[in-house]
Write a protein that holds these residues in place. Structure first.
Motif, PDB file in Angstrom:
ATOM      1  N   SER A 142       5.318  -3.936 -18.926  1.00 33.42           N
ATOM      2  CA  SER A 142       5.857  -5.067 -18.172  1.00 33.42           C
ATOM      3  C   SER A 142       5.042  -6.343 -18.310  1.00 33.42           C
ATOM      4  CB  SER A 142       5.983  -4.695 -16.697  1.00 33.42           C
ATOM      5  OG  SER A 142       4.724  -4.308 -16.161  1.00 33.42           O
ATOM      6  N   ASP A 143       3.731  -6.219 -18.494  1.00 33.09           N
ATOM      7  CA  ASP A 143       2.897  -7.410 -18.615  1.00 33.09           C
ATOM      8  C   ASP A 143       2.610  -7.782 -20.066  1.00 33.09           C
ATOM      9  OD1 ASP A 143       1.272  -5.239 -19.137  1.00 33.09           O
ATOM     10  OD2 ASP A 143      -0.301  -5.777 -17.715  1.00 33.09           O
ATOM     11  N   ALA A 144       3.191  -7.051 -21.007  1.00 28.48           N
ATOM     12  CA  ALA A 144       3.043  -7.344 -22.436  1.00 28.48           C
ATOM     13  C   ALA A 144       4.396  -7.670 -23.059  1.00 28.48           C
ATOM     14  CB  ALA A 144       2.400  -6.167 -23.159  1.00 28.48           C
ATOM     15  N   THR A 145       5.324  -8.093 -22.221  1.00 31.05           N
ATOM     16  CA  THR A 145       6.645  -8.557 -22.629  1.00 31.05           C
ATOM     17  C   THR A 145       6.905  -9.845 -21.860  1.00 31.05           C
ATOM     18  OG1 THR A 145       7.568  -7.070 -20.951  1.00 31.05           O
ATOM     19  CG2 THR A 145       7.613  -6.301 -23.227  1.00 31.05           C
ATOM     20  N   GLY A 146       8.037 -10.509 -22.113  1.00 31.23           N
ATOM     21  CA  GLY A 146       8.294 -11.747 -21.393  1.00 31.23           C
ATOM     22  C   GLY A 146       9.702 -12.253 -21.593  1.00 31.23           C
ATOM     23  N   ALA A 147      10.144 -13.098 -20.650  1.00 28.62           N
ATOM     24  CA  ALA A 147      11.511 -13.609 -20.649  1.00 28.62           C
ATOM     25  C   ALA A 147      11.521 -15.130 -20.576  1.00 28.62           C
ATOM     26  CB  ALA A 147      12.276 -13.021 -19.460  1.00 28.62           C
ATOM     27  N   ILE A 148      12.723 -15.694 -20.716  1.00 32.35           N
ATOM     28  CA  ILE A 148      12.926 -17.138 -20.615  1.00 32.35           C
ATOM     29  C   ILE A 148      13.934 -17.432 -19.503  1.00 32.35           C
ATOM     30  CG2 ILE A 148      12.389 -17.559 -23.046  1.00 32.35           C
ATOM     31  CD1 ILE A 148      15.427 -17.726 -23.560  1.00 32.35           C
ATOM     32  N   HIS A 149      13.994 -18.694 -19.076  1.00 29.61           N
ATOM     33  CA  HIS A 149      15.026 -19.120 -18.147  1.00 29.61           C
ATOM     34  C   HIS A 149      16.377 -19.076 -18.872  1.00 29.61           C
ATOM     35  CE1 HIS A 149      11.663 -20.483 -15.804  1.00 29.61           C
ATOM     36  NE2 HIS A 149      11.389 -21.514 -16.590  1.00 29.61           N
ATOM     37  N   LEU A 150      17.420 -18.718 -18.149  1.00 28.27           N
ATOM     38  CA  LEU A 150      18.752 -18.644 -18.747  1.00 28.27           C
ATOM     39  C   LEU A 150      19.770 -19.375 -17.876  1.00 28.27           C
ATOM     40  CD1 LEU A 150      18.859 -14.858 -19.761  1.00 28.27           C
ATOM     41  CD2 LEU A 150      18.597 -16.811 -21.305  1.00 28.27           C
ATOM     42  N   ALA A 151      20.639 -20.151 -18.506  1.00 26.81           N
ATOM     43  CA  ALA A 151      21.734 -20.808 -17.803  1.00 26.81           C
ATOM     44  C   ALA A 151      22.916 -20.960 -18.754  1.00 26.81           C
ATOM     45  CB  ALA A 151      21.304 -22.170 -17.268  1.00 26.81           C
ATOM     46  N   ASN A 152      24.089 -20.615 -18.296  1.00 29.20           N
ATOM     47  CA  ASN A 152      25.313 -20.784 -19.065  1.00 29.20           C
ATOM     48  C   ASN A 152      26.497 -20.780 -18.105  1.00 29.20           C
ATOM     49  OD1 ASN A 152      25.842 -17.935 -18.544  1.00 29.20           O
ATOM     50  ND2 ASN A 152      24.439 -17.482 -20.243  1.00 29.20           N
ATOM     51  N   ASP A 153      27.714 -20.674 -18.606  1.00 26.30           N
ATOM     52  CA  ASP A 153      28.892 -20.726 -17.752  1.00 26.30           C
ATOM     53  C   ASP A 153      28.948 -19.593 -16.734  1.00 26.30           C
ATOM     54  OD1 ASP A 153      29.691 -22.981 -19.060  1.00 26.30           O
ATOM     55  OD2 ASP A 153      31.140 -21.974 -20.365  1.00 26.30           O
ATOM     56  N   ALA A 154      28.198 -18.531 -16.982  1.00 25.71           N
ATOM     57  CA  ALA A 154      28.203 -17.384 -16.058  1.00 25.71           C
ATOM     58  C   ALA A 154      27.202 -17.547 -14.923  1.00 25.71           C
ATOM     59  CB  ALA A 154      27.919 -16.090 -16.816  1.00 25.71           C
ATOM     60  N   GLY A 155      26.271 -18.498 -15.048  1.00 23.67           N
ATOM     61  CA  GLY A 155      25.307 -18.694 -13.975  1.00 23.67           C
ATOM     62  C   GLY A 155      23.930 -19.065 -14.480  1.00 23.67           C
ATOM     63  N   PHE A 156      22.947 -19.001 -13.567  1.00 24.33           N
ATOM     64  CA  PHE A 156      21.558 -19.355 -13.874  1.00 24.33           C
ATOM     65  C   PHE A 156      20.628 -18.291 -13.321  1.00 24.33           C
ATOM     66  CE2 PHE A 156      17.633 -21.014 -11.938  1.00 24.33           C
ATOM     67  CZ  PHE A 156      16.928 -21.330 -13.092  1.00 24.33           C
ATOM     68  N   ALA A 157      19.582 -17.979 -14.069  1.00 23.53           N
ATOM     69  CA  ALA A 157      18.522 -17.093 -13.584  1.00 23.53           C
ATOM     70  C   ALA A 157      17.210 -17.572 -14.172  1.00 23.53           C
ATOM     71  CB  ALA A 157      18.785 -15.646 -13.986  1.00 23.53           C
ATOM     72  N   ASP A 158      16.217 -17.772 -13.304  1.00 24.62           N
ATOM     73  CA  ASP A 158      14.907 -18.168 -13.804  1.00 24.62           C
ATOM     74  C   ASP A 158      14.236 -16.979 -14.483  1.00 24.62           C
ATOM     75  OD1 ASP A 158      12.758 -16.890 -11.809  1.00 24.62           O
ATOM     76  OD2 ASP A 158      14.507 -17.518 -10.664  1.00 24.62           O
TER      77      ASP A 158
END
Length: 219
Positions: A142-158
């Motif tokens: 979990s601490d050796a992976t990572g994500a980005i902010h996402l936003a599109n027509d379906a919604g937003f998630a930080d």
């Protein structure tokens, strides 16, 4: 319980993810990269196979273009590469799709694949899901992976919401999720990471949701 026969798979730890629109946001790459390096060093010390995966969109592509600096592995990873590493270039989200990685893992008698790298919301997720069909047990650090902010027509998630949600989702069915330190201890002890299951996660989730609803009502 038998000792896991592990391999460490480094997923797309490429320069593309360290700046620009695809820059990893949670955990910050300044935090996750040292954990990736720690996992590499632990795997090397334990003598388990290591595979380095790089994503390509082809020459001249706007991202992950062959021959461009953004395609290269991060220098901290590249500096640790040895001739024994398996090198894979992929064109799909999953590390297995269209590659010979699964065959190489079977040649090395691997039954448990540990995934580190980027992104949680794309290639880590896709690889863990496909591994179920291929018969590999998956571990995600979990601490050796990572994500980005996402936003599109379906919604937003930080990025924090994306990452933490997907860690819970993966641990409920597709992968054992743990920190790099916990995984290193398990590797040295020759034991598997603990994993939840869908039923237990659903039951615990219902209880947690009820508690949250109660707290919200009180406040």
């Amino acid at each position: 319980m038998s000792t896991p026969r592990r391999a460490l798979v480094l997923v797309d730890i490429q320069q593309q993810y360290f700046s620009g629109p695809l820059e990893i946001q949670y955990p910050k790459h300044q935090e996750s990269l040292p954990m990736i390096v720690k996992a590499i060093d632990a795997a090397a010390a334990a003598g388990i196979p290591i595979a380095a995966i790089q994503h390509s969109e082809g020459e001249g592509a706007p991202v992950f273009a062959l021959g461009m600096p953004e395609f290269d592995l991060h220098p901290d990873v590249e500096a640790r590469r040895t001739a024994s590493w398996k090198e894979v270039i992929k064109n799909y989200g999953s590390v297995y799709a269209g590659t010979d990685l699964a065959g190489w893992l079977r040649e090395h008698d691997v039954d448990t694949v540990t995934l580190v790298g980027y992104m949680t919301n794309n290639c880590i997720l896709a690889s863990a899901v496909e591994a179920e069909f291929l018969g590999f047990t998956t571990e995600v650090l979990s601490d050796a992976t990572g994500a980005i902010h996402l936003a599109n027509d379906a919604g937003f998630a930080d990025a924090k919401t994306v990452h933490t949600t997907l860690m819970a989702l993966l641990n409920s069915n597709w992968a054992a999720v743990g920190s790099t330190d916990v995984w290193t201890e398990a590797l040295q002890a020759g034991r598997a990471l603990e994993m939840s299951d869908l039923g237990s996660s659903a039951t615990a989730g219902k209880v947690a949701a009820s508690r949250k609803q109660y707290v919200d009502q009180v406040l």
